[in-house]
Write a protein that holds these residues in place. Structure first.
Motif, PDB file in Angstrom:
ATOM      1  N   GLY A   1      -8.124 -14.341   2.803  1.00 32.95           N
ATOM      2  CA  GLY A   1      -6.838 -13.648   2.867  1.00 32.95           C
ATOM      3  C   GLY A   1      -6.679 -12.454   1.951  1.00 32.95           C
ATOM      4  O   GLY A   1      -5.562 -12.107   1.550  1.00 32.95           O
ATOM      5  N   MET A   2      -7.807 -11.809   1.576  1.00 31.04           N
ATOM      6  CA  MET A   2      -7.670 -10.607   0.750  1.00 31.04           C
ATOM      7  C   MET A   2      -7.473  -9.391   1.641  1.00 31.04           C
ATOM      8  O   MET A   2      -8.062  -9.308   2.720  1.00 31.04           O
ATOM      9  N   PRO A   3      -6.668  -8.434   1.172  1.00 36.24           N
ATOM     10  CA  PRO A   3      -6.620  -7.153   1.895  1.00 36.24           C
ATOM     11  C   PRO A   3      -8.026  -6.535   1.900  1.00 36.24           C
ATOM     12  O   PRO A   3      -8.823  -6.773   0.985  1.00 36.24           O
ATOM     13  N   ALA A   4      -8.306  -5.729   2.914  1.00 37.61           N
ATOM     14  CA  ALA A   4      -9.660  -5.188   3.105  1.00 37.61           C
ATOM     15  C   ALA A   4     -10.160  -4.444   1.863  1.00 37.61           C
ATOM     16  O   ALA A   4     -11.287  -4.639   1.427  1.00 37.61           O
ATOM     17  N   HIS A   5      -9.312  -3.584   1.275  1.00 34.64           N
ATOM     18  CA  HIS A   5      -9.793  -2.786   0.151  1.00 34.64           C
ATOM     19  C   HIS A   5     -10.067  -3.663  -1.069  1.00 34.64           C
ATOM     20  O   HIS A   5     -11.002  -3.443  -1.822  1.00 34.64           O
ATOM     21  N   GLU A   6      -9.234  -4.703  -1.239  1.00 36.93           N
ATOM     22  CA  GLU A   6      -9.452  -5.622  -2.357  1.00 36.93           C
ATOM     23  C   GLU A   6     -10.740  -6.419  -2.154  1.00 36.93           C
ATOM     24  O   GLU A   6     -11.526  -6.608  -3.090  1.00 36.93           O
ATOM     25  N   ALA A   7     -10.942  -6.859  -0.909  1.00 31.82           N
ATOM     26  CA  ALA A   7     -12.164  -7.608  -0.595  1.00 31.82           C
ATOM     27  C   ALA A   7     -13.392  -6.735  -0.831  1.00 31.82           C
ATOM     28  O   ALA A   7     -14.412  -7.197  -1.359  1.00 31.82           O
ATOM     29  N   ALA A   8     -13.290  -5.456  -0.436  1.00 35.60           N
ATOM     30  CA  ALA A   8     -14.421  -4.535  -0.606  1.00 35.60           C
ATOM     31  C   ALA A   8     -14.766  -4.399  -2.090  1.00 35.60           C
ATOM     32  O   ALA A   8     -15.927  -4.498  -2.501  1.00 35.60           O
ATOM     33  N   TYR A   9     -13.742  -4.191  -2.911  1.00 42.98           N
ATOM     34  CA  TYR A   9     -13.966  -4.000  -4.342  1.00 42.98           C
ATOM     35  C   TYR A   9     -14.478  -5.277  -4.991  1.00 42.98           C
ATOM     36  O   TYR A   9     -15.480  -5.279  -5.730  1.00 42.98           O
ATOM     37  N   SER A  10     -13.794  -6.390  -4.699  1.00 47.64           N
ATOM     38  CA  SER A  10     -14.172  -7.671  -5.289  1.00 47.64           C
ATOM     39  C   SER A  10     -15.587  -8.071  -4.858  1.00 47.64           C
ATOM     40  O   SER A  10     -16.398  -8.543  -5.661  1.00 47.64           O
ATOM     41  N   GLY A  11     -15.883  -7.875  -3.571  1.00 53.40           N
ATOM     42  CA  GLY A  11     -17.207  -8.229  -3.053  1.00 53.40           C
ATOM     43  C   GLY A  11     -18.302  -7.435  -3.746  1.00 53.40           C
ATOM     44  O   GLY A  11     -19.340  -7.978  -4.137  1.00 53.40           O
ATOM     45  N   LEU A  12     -18.045  -6.133  -3.912  1.00 49.57           N
ATOM     46  CA  LEU A  12     -19.023  -5.259  -4.556  1.00 49.57           C
ATOM     47  C   LEU A  12     -19.222  -5.659  -6.019  1.00 49.57           C
ATOM     48  O   LEU A  12     -20.342  -5.802  -6.506  1.00 49.57           O
ATOM     49  N   PHE A  13     -18.077  -5.825  -6.720  1.00 48.00           N
ATOM     50  CA  PHE A  13     -18.131  -6.161  -8.146  1.00 48.00           C
ATOM     51  C   PHE A  13     -18.923  -7.445  -8.364  1.00 48.00           C
ATOM     52  O   PHE A  13     -19.822  -7.512  -9.205  1.00 48.00           O
ATOM     53  N   HIS A  14     -18.584  -8.481  -7.581  1.00 49.18           N
ATOM     54  CA  HIS A  14     -19.238  -9.768  -7.813  1.00 49.18           C
ATOM     55  C   HIS A  14     -20.686  -9.772  -7.319  1.00 49.18           C
ATOM     56  O   HIS A  14     -21.495 -10.555  -7.811  1.00 49.18           O
TER      57      HIS A  14
END
Ligand SMILES: [K+]
Ligand SMILES: [K+]
Lengths: 451, 451
Positions: free
Chosen positions: B159-172
């Motif tokens: 349930g993350m917004p797309a931009h948040e998922a993109a950032y979080s996915g990249l960071f982690h």
């Protein structure tokens, strides 16, 4: 006849010395357990089989832990059984380990001052008999001298009736020289805290017993000429000195402000009691302050001292001072970039290095697994359990007080640890050393990346 | 000009590689600390110099501990500084350690598959450049692949917004492959607990990054023919497999009934989360259950896994799998009575054995003294302090939560431990190996009694 049996025993011993040692200790533990389970031994207090086994093992292995309170809780007969087990255990381990050490030393044709060795060329039953006699004489002399100091002091300065002082002085002399650490009193030697004329001689006897018979013998012959000491004696004496001084300074400094231990005392007594507790972890096992009230970092320092222990072929336990020294000579040689490991004008053999490493890591593994298991089955903090485990494995006897509260199979585990800690390092290391062969380079050398 | 400076740097590196490595890391830490102290980096929260130093060191050394809460507490600029430090630190340590390893391997003329080595005969700047390029390519590829799995999963299933998922996915992804263990979230990856499509890929990337570049390279070339692996790869892969399986089984079993961690979960999730926590101590550093709520014996097992760490010349820390393996091959050879230490068809050199022993004991000494000191200056139980110390020294990042509550000089000590744990084993062991000389037997052999 008796001569035939003796010959058979001695043949068996020279064939498989380690196995005979283990079987002898097991038999005496069974005998001691049986005696302690007799109603006559139990001072009006019901004792379970596990408790009797624990007590007999603790006495014979001069481990010093207790699940039944002070030794005085037993009847006089029970107390004498415990005292007998301590004496037999101390002399037994010194004899067996000295003979094993002699076998190892001869196998490598290296110099080590072990009485009979210098007089005869071949190793035979006579050697062993000579060693036993010298060990018995040394033990009884040291114990008698200590008792001659303790008895009048307990009588005149601590208000004990003469007969009580005589018994207590004798009991604690035997317990001290054999590094048993078992006391007649529930608070160990706390009633003598601050008395240098009790603590000093007790600590000295503990140190002497803990240095090991080969070292004692060499010191008596060449005390004033350290140049003539063997490599083993040099290593044991200097490492012990370092660990004693380090332990005394560390414990005294770390407990200095702890009101539950040294903090409330006048400073001369802080120094004395702190110094005593710096010496006792190296297998003595007596205490004059409440170990359970010590700071956790002091307990951790004590754990490390208990793990190292004392000298080989003595009444101390642990991996031994010489093992610890070999490891640090290796580290020191590596740090300086020396291709060989030198110690006191000798080059340490690769075999000795590998044996020291193996003994240390196997011991750490035993301690780690026992600690994990005992923590899982008991409600106590890990540090307290680690402390009890190392105290059992290092046959020290210091305790934060959790042993009596462990479930029976936890007490059995501690019993096994005391037995393994008493006989394991000696039999393991001598078995390895005796098996050591000349190297044939049969495979190409390989090298992984280290670090 | 730039070419002259590059040449000077490379001459300096080949002359004293370890010193250059230390100076480079120190410079980047200073730079990172400076950037994190800018008001623009601090998300409305005052950060002290010690906290900025701690954070920069933790990120560059991919250690993963935090004294300022989750990374999301920083401004976006601050977060990008942390992310950049992680990426530079991961690639930097892999490069430097690989080149150092290459130097060592060449020094001994032994076989090890390190890309350029098989193509050229002499080691020169071109080798190092080739290694850097391959490491950058490998890192970015693995991180991109992981992000391609994490981003859609976070977007669609969590349930993350797309931009948040993109950032979080990249960071982690970056944090996982580089074994940093730093998370945007205060409870690490707890929100993804039980999701095999997040935890599985994260664990896999962590394992790959932690195996080390030399091993990764060999696996890519000869994955299906283990027979052709070098000694180092065989040791690292099999030891890692053993420790992963052992860790997964131990953590899952020991926490199975703990209601504060796995106990309250349905059993498939217990297995998944437990397995995740069996992998993460070997330097990954993410968590999905509260580490502070774990049983103390689980923490102790985790401490041991953290101390061993991962593979050499990778993003993992600890004494390394190969070091640990060498020690146990020595023990195993001794127990079987073999005069040489054999491992995977090779004979381990006495030098490698001494180096493994030295690195391990010096590391233990550092951990012990740091634990004693930190316990003395803080109110926390020794086990929690030991856990934090080993987590810092092993650049793991798991925590029972005490780091933020330590006094500033305690946090500085942890900072030094992270730095020493990151660079110490690599520089120490390579320095020793490079100095190793042929043996001249200059002194008569000596043998103390062991045990
Ligand atoms: K004892
Ligand atoms: K980490």
């Amino acid at each position: 006849g008796a001569t035939g049996r003796t010959a058979a025993v001695s043949r068996a011993f020279w064939g498989r010395p380690a196995r005979v040692l283990v079987l002898l200790f097991l038999s005496v533990i069974m005998l001691g357990t049986g005696l302690l389970m007799l109603p006559a031994a139990q001072g009006g207090r019901e004792v379970s089989a596990v408790e009797a086994l624990f007590t007999a093992t603790s006495a014979l292995c001069v481990a010093g832990l207790s699940v039944t309170g002070p030794v005085a809780h037993w009847s006089l007969f029970g107390q004498l059984v415990v005292l007998g087990l301590i004496q037999v255990g101390g002399i037994g381990i010194m004899t067996m380990a000295s003979v094993l050490g002699l076998v190892v030393i001869r196998r490598f044709g290296l110099r080590m001052q072990l009485s009979v060795q210098s007089e005869q060329r071949t190793l035979n039953v006579g050697d062993a008999r000579g060693i036993v006699l010298r060990i018995v004489a040394t033990s009884l002399t040291c114990e008698a001298l200590l008792a001659l100091v303790l008895i009048p002091r307990m009588w005149l300065a601590h208000g004990m009736p003469a007969h009580e002082a005589a018994y207590s002085g004798l009991f604690h002399s035997v317990s001290a020289f054999n590094n048993a650490g078992l006391s007649l009193y529930g608070d160990s030697l706390t009633r003598f805290a601050g008395d240098p004329l009790v603590l000093g001689p007790v600590a000295l006897a503990t140190v002497l017993g803990g240095l090991g018979f080969p070292v004692l013998l060499e010191l008596r012959r060449h005390l004033s000429t350290p140049r003539r000491w063997s490599l083993h004696t040099k290593m044991t004496v200097w490492t012990s000195l370092l660990l004693f001084v380090g332990g005394m300074v560390a414990v005294t400094a770390l407990e200095w402000g702890n009101p539950a231990t040294l903090g409330a005392l006048p400073w001369p007594q802080r120094l004395l009691d702190g110094a005593f507790h710096g010496v006792m972890p190296r297998s003595g096992g007596f205490n004059v302050v409440d170990v359970g009230a010590m700071e956790s970092h002091t307990l951790f320092v004590t754990v490390m001292l208990m793990f190292v222990g004392g000298g080989s072929a003595g009444t101390a336990g642990g991996i031994k001072a010489s093992t610890f020294a070999v490891i640090w000579f290796v580290v020191w040689a590596e740090v300086r970039g020396h291709p060989q490991v030198h110690a006191f004008g000798r080059r340490l053999s690769a075999g000795a290095i590998r044996q020291a490493l193996s003994l240390t890591f196997l011991s750490m593994t035993v301690v780690a697994f026992a600690t994990i298991h005992l923590t899982a089955i008991s409600p106590f903090p890990l540090l307290d359990v680690l402390f009890e485990v190392v105290s059992a494995f290092g046959v020290v006897g210091l305790s934060t007080g959790i042993a009596p509260a462990l479930p029976p199979h936890g007490q059995v585990l501690l019993t096994i640890l005391m037995f393994a800690g008493r006989l394991g390092p000696i039999t393991f290391a001598s078995a390895l050393a005796l098996r050591e062969r000349t190297r044939r380079y049969d495979l190409p050398e390989g090298r992984p990346v280290i670090g």
